[in-house]
Design an enzyme around this catalytic site. Sequence first.
Site, mmCIF file in Angstrom:
data_model
loop_
_atom_site.group_PDB
_atom_site.id
_atom_site.type_symbol
_atom_site.label_atom_id
_atom_site.label_comp_id
_atom_site.label_asym_id
_atom_site.label_seq_id
_atom_site.Cartn_x
_atom_site.Cartn_y
_atom_site.Cartn_z
ATOM 1 N N GLU A 1 -4.593 1.884 -2.744
ATOM 2 C CA GLU A 1 -5.895 2.279 -2.176
ATOM 3 C C GLU A 1 -5.798 3.418 -1.165
ATOM 4 O O GLU A 1 -6.807 4.021 -0.827
ATOM 5 C CB GLU A 1 -6.604 1.068 -1.546
ATOM 6 N N ASN A 2 -4.583 3.711 -0.676
ATOM 7 C CA ASN A 2 -4.405 4.837 0.252
ATOM 8 C C ASN A 2 -3.477 5.905 -0.314
ATOM 9 O O ASN A 2 -2.883 6.663 0.448
ATOM 10 C CB ASN A 2 -3.811 4.330 1.573
ATOM 11 N N HIS B 1 -0.374 -3.253 6.097
ATOM 12 C CA HIS B 1 0.742 -2.296 6.029
ATOM 13 C C HIS B 1 1.981 -2.771 6.782
ATOM 14 O O HIS B 1 2.939 -2.012 6.923
ATOM 15 C CB HIS B 1 0.347 -0.902 6.561
ATOM 16 N N ASN C 1 -10.358 -1.977 0.370
ATOM 17 C CA ASN C 1 -11.578 -1.528 1.045
ATOM 18 C C ASN C 1 -11.774 -0.007 0.995
ATOM 19 O O ASN C 1 -12.865 0.482 1.232
ATOM 20 C CB ASN C 1 -11.601 -2.022 2.492
ATOM 21 N N HIS C 2 -10.713 0.764 0.703
ATOM 22 C CA HIS C 2 -10.850 2.223 0.607
ATOM 23 C C HIS C 2 -11.086 2.716 -0.820
ATOM 24 O O HIS C 2 -11.001 3.924 -1.071
ATOM 25 C CB HIS C 2 -9.603 2.912 1.179
ATOM 26 N N HIS D 1 -6.411 -8.588 -0.599
ATOM 27 C CA HIS D 1 -6.419 -7.453 0.323
ATOM 28 C C HIS D 1 -7.256 -7.851 1.533
ATOM 29 O O HIS D 1 -8.487 -7.789 1.505
ATOM 30 C CB HIS D 1 -7.014 -6.242 -0.408
ATOM 31 N N ASP E 1 0.808 -1.236 0.000
ATOM 32 C CA ASP E 1 0.000 0.000 0.000
ATOM 33 C C ASP E 1 0.839 1.283 0.000
ATOM 34 O O ASP E 1 1.589 1.530 0.949
ATOM 35 C CB ASP E 1 -0.921 0.042 1.229
ATOM 36 N N HIS F 1 -2.989 -4.739 2.850
ATOM 37 C CA HIS F 1 -3.974 -4.151 3.765
ATOM 38 C C HIS F 1 -3.433 -3.899 5.171
ATOM 39 O O HIS F 1 -3.767 -2.886 5.771
ATOM 40 C CB HIS F 1 -5.253 -4.993 3.855
#
Length: 256
Positions: free
Chosen positions: A39-40, A176, A67-68, A149, A8, A174
Amino acid sequence: MRLLFLGDVVGQGGCEFLMKKLPDYKRKNNIDVCIANGENSAQGNGVTPKSCEMVFSSGVDFITLGNHTYKRPEIMEYLDKNVPVIRPYNFPKGAPGRGVGIIDKGRFRVAVINMQGTVYSDPLGNPFWEIDKALEETDGCKTIIVDFHAEATAEKRAMGFYLDGKVTAVVGTHTHVQTADEQILPNGTAYITDLGMCGPVQSVLGIEPELTIRKFKSNLPVRFENAKGEYSLDGCLIDIDEKTGKANSIERVNIR
Ligand code: FE2
């Protein structure tokens, strides 16, 4: 084929560090293809077209999400364009974007599948059934990479063994935090529970520790900010026989 998969990418700082370090690393290590979870990657969390463009400009070929995915409204339309960005396959029918993509580099093709876990996570389609459907959409590619993820170690390792021999690699994202269980499973699939992140080292998943401690102690909402200091690009380098789609080796990477 040498494939680098990075965990990520966190915020603007993660994007900037990627732009600073990745080109040189790719050149020195003969990287043929690079994938990153983004995603982040937007400042403040989630993902935007702008943060995707920053990740691509650093030399990443393909972005997976999680999920984000839909935190930022401007991403919805972008995901339906012909962009090398995919979101978890097991989102509900009609969700913007797609869950399988193909990287076509001419002399080789790589299918990428993004799937989200459901243990301690959102109630999406059962990933162990959905992955069978996703595999049918890989267009005959020998090399297939799965970004799972997910939160729970058991769900991730079970997915690794479920796909052992069916795909080239299963990598987790996910949490991290990079795990030390990179391995070639008995039937030739490369596996790691979590790749880690491209973000600040002295942090709680990329966030300033003081702020997360305050949230845990107060149980009140706290505005998160990314931590400062030294950054790391965490991921795995996977050496692949593109003729068979089998992984020769998997090696953890931390680019400081
Ligand atoms: Fe996530």
